[in-house]
Design an enzyme around this catalytic site. Structure first.
Site, PDB file in Angstrom:
ATOM      1  CD  GLU A 197      34.290 -19.814  43.997  1.00  0.00           C
ATOM      2  OE1 GLU A 197      34.493 -18.624  43.465  1.00  0.00           O
ATOM      3  OE2 GLU A 197      33.838 -20.560  43.574  1.00  0.00           O
ATOM      4  CD  GLU A 315      29.937 -22.327  44.926  1.00  0.00           C
ATOM      5  OE1 GLU A 315      29.944 -21.788  46.167  1.00  0.00           O
ATOM      6  OE2 GLU A 315      30.001 -21.849  43.842  1.00  0.00           O
TER       7      GLU A 315
END
Length: 515
Positions: A197, A315
Site C-alpha cells: 500500500e 488483499e
C-alpha cells in the site's frame, strides 16, 4: 369464527413474505470468458502484534506472524491441509518495517512496539531465521504455496516531515540476504511481492510510480540471480495497494516487459469496520456492483501497458481496520466474499487473497480457537468445486440472486455458485444451455450435486454454518468435517432459499469450454 380469521391472516402473511420466484439462468459454455489460477483461493497472514487496536477493541490476539510462528495448533494445520495447496500471502501494513535477521546485517532483532510517531503507530520489527525455519516446516507439511511480501522502504527517507512521500532508491541488500538464505534452505516460494500500500496516494507512506517501477526491475534481477532455474523461479508481484489508474499505468510502463508477473491490488470496498451500515452494504447488490469498475479498469491497464502481467486481488478484507466486530466473521459476510470471488474471476483475476487466514474480525478461522468461520467453508467449497475456466452466466430475475458458473474442477460438466441475498424469496433456478441453438433447459439423467449453506437458526449473524441442514463441526480429531453434497433429481429446479448460498455441480452439462 374470529380464530379462523386470525389463522387465515397469519397464513396470508406467510404467503406474502415467503414466496418463490422462477428464474432461468443462461450459461454459455462454448468458450471461457476468463480463467483463474489453479490456486485462486488465497488467504493472508499479517504482522500485527497483540497491541493492534481499533474502535476500542484489539482483535488480533496471537494471530499475527510474530506470535503465530509456533504453528503447532492441530486445528490450524488441518484447516490449511484441507485445501491441498492453499496459497498464503505473508504481508500487510507492517511488512515495510520488517528487518530480516540474517548474516551480519542486523545484530539486534527488535520487536514491534507501540510508537505514536512511527509508521502505523509501531516501531520496526524483525524476522529471525529460526522463526522462518519453523514457518517453513509448517508450510512444507501443509503443502502451502507462499507469497512473501518484502520490505520496500529500505534505503528510503521522507521527503519532508509533512509529506508521506518516501524518496530514494530501494536498498535490496537485506532482502537479498533473506532470499539467499531462503533459497539455500530449499524453501519453496511461489512469489515475492515488493511493498504494501505504497502506491498512488499511499496509506501511511507512498512512493512515486517511476521509482517503484525501477525497483521492481532490481527485484526481478535479484530473483533471476538467486533462482537461476526458470522452472522454479518465483514470480514477481506488486504494487500491493489501491488502484490509481495513472500510477498503475506508469508503474507497468516503467517496469517494462516480463518484470511484473502479478499486478496486485487491494479491496476494502465495504468501508470502515465500525460502520453501523456494514451489514446493509453486504446485502445490497447495487452497492456490491460498484467495485466492478475497478476490476474493469485494472483489466484495461494490463491490456494497454502490461499484457505480460496478470491481475491479482492481493488483499481483501471487505471492511478495513480489522473488519466489523459482529459481521465480518459471520454467515452474512459470505454474501460479500463469495460474490467477490465470482466477480473477480469473471474479470480474469488469477488470485484472490482474503484478509486474513486468522486474525482481526475477518479471519477465515477464529482468532483464538482457530475453529473455522462460515467463510472458510465457502472458500473450501469454491476451491474444490469451481474450476479454472469461467463461463458467461446471466439471468433476468431479481438482482438479489447472484449466479456464477465455472467448468467443474474435478468432474465433467459445470459448477454453479448461487447467492440469495433476499430474506423472503426462494428462487427456483433452471439452467439454460445457451450453447444449444434452441436455448434448451439443461436436463440429464445424472443426479445433481447440491451444497446448501445456511446460518444456524436462520440468523445471518451466526458463526455456525449448516450444510444441507447439518451444522459443520470439527471431528473429534480436529479434522475438517466431510462436506458431502445432497443428490437431487436433475429434472427439478435448484431451490435457493432465502438468505442462503448454494453450490451445485451439473455433471452432464456439455460445455465445449470444459471438454
Amino acid at each position: 369464527m374470529e380464530s379462523r380469521a386470525v389463522i387465515f391472516s397469519i397464513l396470508l402473511s406467510v404467503v406474502c413474505f415467503c414466496y418463490a420466484e422462477e428464474v432461468k439462468v443462461a450459461v454459455k459454455g462454448a468458450a471461457p470468458i476468463a480463467s483463474t489460477d489453479e490456486n485462486f483461493i488465497c488467504a493472508t497472514l499479517d504482522w500485527w502484534p497483540q497491541t493492534k487496536c481499533n474502535y476500542n477493541q484489539c482483535p488480533w490476539g496471537n494471530a499475527g506472524i510474530p506470535n503465530l510462528v509456533r504453528f503447532r495448533n492441530k486445528i490450524l494445520e488441518n484447516a490449511v491441509k484441507a485445501f491441498g495447496s492453499l496459497r498464503i500471502r505473508i504481508g500487510g501494513s507492517l511488512q515495510d518495517q520488517v528487518l530480516y535477521k540474517v548474516g551480519k546485517s542486523f545484530p539486534k532483532c527488535p520487536h514491534f512496539k507501540r510508537r505514536d510517531n512511527a509508521l502505523f503507530g509501531f516501531s520496526k520489527g524483525c524476522l529471525e531465521m529460526e522463526r522462518w525455519d519453523v514457518m517453513n516446516k509448517f508450510f512444507n507439511q501443509t503443502g502451502t504455496k507462499i507469497t512473501f511480501g518484502l520490505n520496500a522502504l529500505m534505503g528510503r527517507k521522507k521527503l519532508n516531515s509533512n509529506d508521506s512521500l518516501m524518496v530514494g532508491k530501494w536498498d535490496p541488500q537485506n532482502a537479498h540476504d533473506f532470499m539467499k538464505y531462503t533459497a539455500s534452505k530449499g524453501y519453496k516460494i511461489d512469489s515475492y511481492e515488493l511493498g504494501n500500500e505504497l502506491c498512488g496516494s499511499g496509506v501511511a507512506a507512498r512512493i512515486e510510480a517511476e521509482q517503484y517501477g525501477k525497483d521492481m526491475i532490481v527485484l526481478k534481477k535479484l530473483v533471476q540471480e538467486l533462482y537461476p532455474n526458470p522452472n522454479t523461479q518465483p514470480k514477481i508481484l506488486g504494487p500491493a495497494g489501491f488502484y490509481d489508474k495513472q500510477w498503475f499505468d506508469t508503474f507497468l510502463r516503467v517496469s517494462g516487459p516480463n518484470v511484473v508477473d502479478g499486478l496486485t491490488h487491494h479491496i476494502y470496498n465495504l468501508g470502515a469496520g465500525v460502520d453501523p451500515t456494514l451489514i446493509n452494504k453486504i446485502q445490497d447488490p447495487n452497492f456490491l456492483d460498484q467495485i466492478a469498475e475497478v476490476y474493469k479498469d485494472i483489466s484495461s491497464s494490463i491490456k494497454m501497458y502490461g499484457p505480460w502481467s496478470r491481475a491479482w486481488v492481493g488483499e481483501a478484507g471487505g471492511a478495513y481496520n480489522s473488519g466489523g466486530k459482529d459481521v465480518s466473521h459471520a454467515f452474512v459476510d459470505g454474501f460479500w466474499y463469495l460474490d467477490q470471488l465470482g466477480m473477480t474471476s469473471a474479470f480474469n483475476h488469477k488470485v484472490f487473497c482474503r484478509q486474513a487466514l486468522v486474525g482481526g474480525n475477518y479471519g477465515l478461522l477464529n482468532t483464538t480457537t482457530f475453529i473455522p468461520n462460515p467463510d472458510y467453508y465457502g472458500a473450501l467449497l469454491w476451491h474444490r468445486l469451481m474450476g479454472k475456466n469461467v463461463l458467461f452466466t446471466s439471468h433476468k430475475g431479481s438482482p438479489y440472486l447472484r449466479v456464477y458458473s465455472h467448468c467443474s474442477k474435478k468432474s465433467a460438466g459445470i459448477s454453479l455458485l448461487m447467492i440469495n441475498m433476499s430474506n423472503s424469496t426462494t428462487f427456483e433456478v433452471s439452467v439454460v444451455d445457451e450453447t444449444n441453438l434452441y436455448n434448451q433447459e439443461y436436463t440429464n439423467l445424472n443426479q445433481r450435486e447440491e451444497y446448501h449453506l445456511t446460518p444456524k437458526d436462520g440468523n445471518i449473524l451466526s458463526d455456525v454454518l449448516l450444510l444441507n441442514g447439518t451444522p459443520l463441526k470439527l471431528t473429534e480429531s480436529f479434522d475438517i468435517p466431510a462436506m458431502n453434497p445432497q443428490l437431487v433429481d436433475s429434472v427439478s429446479p435448484i431451490k435457493v432459499g432465502p438468505d442462503s448460498i448454494v453450490f451445485a455441480t451439473l455433471k452432464g452439462f456439455k460445455a465445449p469450454a470444459c471438454a
